[in-house]
Motif scaffolding. Structure first.
Motif, PDB file in Angstrom:
ATOM      1  N   GLY A 167       2.153  18.648  -4.830  1.00 42.79           N
ATOM      2  CA  GLY A 167       2.240  18.109  -3.474  1.00 42.79           C
ATOM      3  C   GLY A 167       3.599  18.413  -2.866  1.00 42.79           C
ATOM      4  O   GLY A 167       4.633  18.126  -3.455  1.00 42.79           O
ATOM      5  N   THR A 168       3.614  19.040  -1.699  1.00 34.54           N
ATOM      6  CA  THR A 168       4.890  19.354  -1.054  1.00 34.54           C
ATOM      7  C   THR A 168       5.248  18.347   0.026  1.00 34.54           C
ATOM      8  O   THR A 168       6.414  18.137   0.314  1.00 34.54           O
ATOM      9  N   LYS A 169       4.246  17.742   0.656  1.00 35.40           N
ATOM     10  CA  LYS A 169       4.486  16.727   1.679  1.00 35.40           C
ATOM     11  C   LYS A 169       3.481  15.596   1.476  1.00 35.40           C
ATOM     12  O   LYS A 169       2.621  15.363   2.314  1.00 35.40           O
ATOM     13  N   PRO A 170       3.591  14.886   0.371  1.00 36.56           N
ATOM     14  CA  PRO A 170       2.537  13.946   0.015  1.00 36.56           C
ATOM     15  C   PRO A 170       2.567  12.604   0.719  1.00 36.56           C
ATOM     16  O   PRO A 170       1.638  11.841   0.590  1.00 36.56           O
ATOM     17  N   CYS A 171       3.618  12.272   1.458  1.00 38.63           N
ATOM     18  CA  CYS A 171       3.698  10.915   2.014  1.00 38.63           C
ATOM     19  C   CYS A 171       4.031  10.927   3.485  1.00 38.63           C
ATOM     20  O   CYS A 171       4.899  11.658   3.936  1.00 38.63           O
ATOM     21  N   GLU A 172       3.331  10.076   4.216  1.00 34.71           N
ATOM     22  CA  GLU A 172       3.703   9.803   5.596  1.00 34.71           C
ATOM     23  C   GLU A 172       4.588   8.570   5.567  1.00 34.71           C
ATOM     24  O   GLU A 172       4.510   7.759   4.655  1.00 34.71           O
ATOM     25  N   TRP A 173       5.399   8.401   6.561  1.00 37.60           N
ATOM     26  CA  TRP A 173       6.351   7.300   6.522  1.00 37.60           C
ATOM     27  C   TRP A 173       6.487   6.644   7.881  1.00 37.60           C
ATOM     28  O   TRP A 173       6.703   7.302   8.882  1.00 37.60           O
TER      29      TRP A 173
ATOM     30  N   GLY B  46       0.813  -1.212   0.000  1.00 32.31           N
ATOM     31  CA  GLY B  46       0.000   0.000   0.000  1.00 32.31           C
ATOM     32  C   GLY B  46       0.845   1.260   0.000  1.00 32.31           C
ATOM     33  O   GLY B  46       0.498   2.261  -0.630  1.00 32.31           O
ATOM     34  N   HIS B  47       1.968   1.224   0.705  1.00 30.18           N
ATOM     35  CA  HIS B  47       2.852   2.390   0.749  1.00 30.18           C
ATOM     36  C   HIS B  47       3.433   2.657  -0.640  1.00 30.18           C
ATOM     37  O   HIS B  47       3.493   3.807  -1.090  1.00 30.18           O
ATOM     38  N   MET B  48       3.831   1.589  -1.329  1.00 32.65           N
ATOM     39  CA  MET B  48       4.387   1.783  -2.672  1.00 32.65           C
ATOM     40  C   MET B  48       3.315   2.313  -3.622  1.00 32.65           C
ATOM     41  O   MET B  48       3.589   3.196  -4.432  1.00 32.65           O
ATOM     42  N   ALA B  49       2.092   1.806  -3.507  1.00 40.20           N
ATOM     43  CA  ALA B  49       1.003   2.316  -4.339  1.00 40.20           C
ATOM     44  C   ALA B  49       0.769   3.792  -4.046  1.00 40.20           C
ATOM     45  O   ALA B  49       0.568   4.605  -4.964  1.00 40.20           O
TER      46      ALA B  49
END
Length: 77
Positions: free
Chosen positions: A24-30, A10-13
């Motif tokens: 998007g400037t901060k599009p991903c949580e990690w 899901g993270h890769m998707a």
């Protein structure tokens, strides 16, 4: 923005979706790398110098480690 914090498929998707968003400037949580979940991939998603670089292979680009997947199989029934 998509909301996906699990370090797996899901993270890769989510990374692929976020990469298509031009503003998007901060599009991903990690979530930090997980030895439990990252072990099943030959190329788990990990940031390099603060950025994720998407694989160019077909689909999501993930390659599975079949030996590690086999260790996690649970018999049902």
């Amino acid at each position: 923005m998509p909301h996906q914090t699990q370090p797996m498929i899901g993270h890769m998707a989510n990374l692929h979706i976020a990469a298509s968003l031009l503003h998007g400037t901060k599009p991903c949580e990690w979530n930090d790398p997980s030895s439990r979940t990252h072990a099943v991939f030959e190329n788990p998603p990990k940031p390099v110098d603060g950025l994720f670089h998407l694989p160019t292979e077909p689909g999501l680009g993930l390659r599975f480690n079949d030996a590690e997947l086999a260790k996690r199989r649970v018999s049902v029934g």
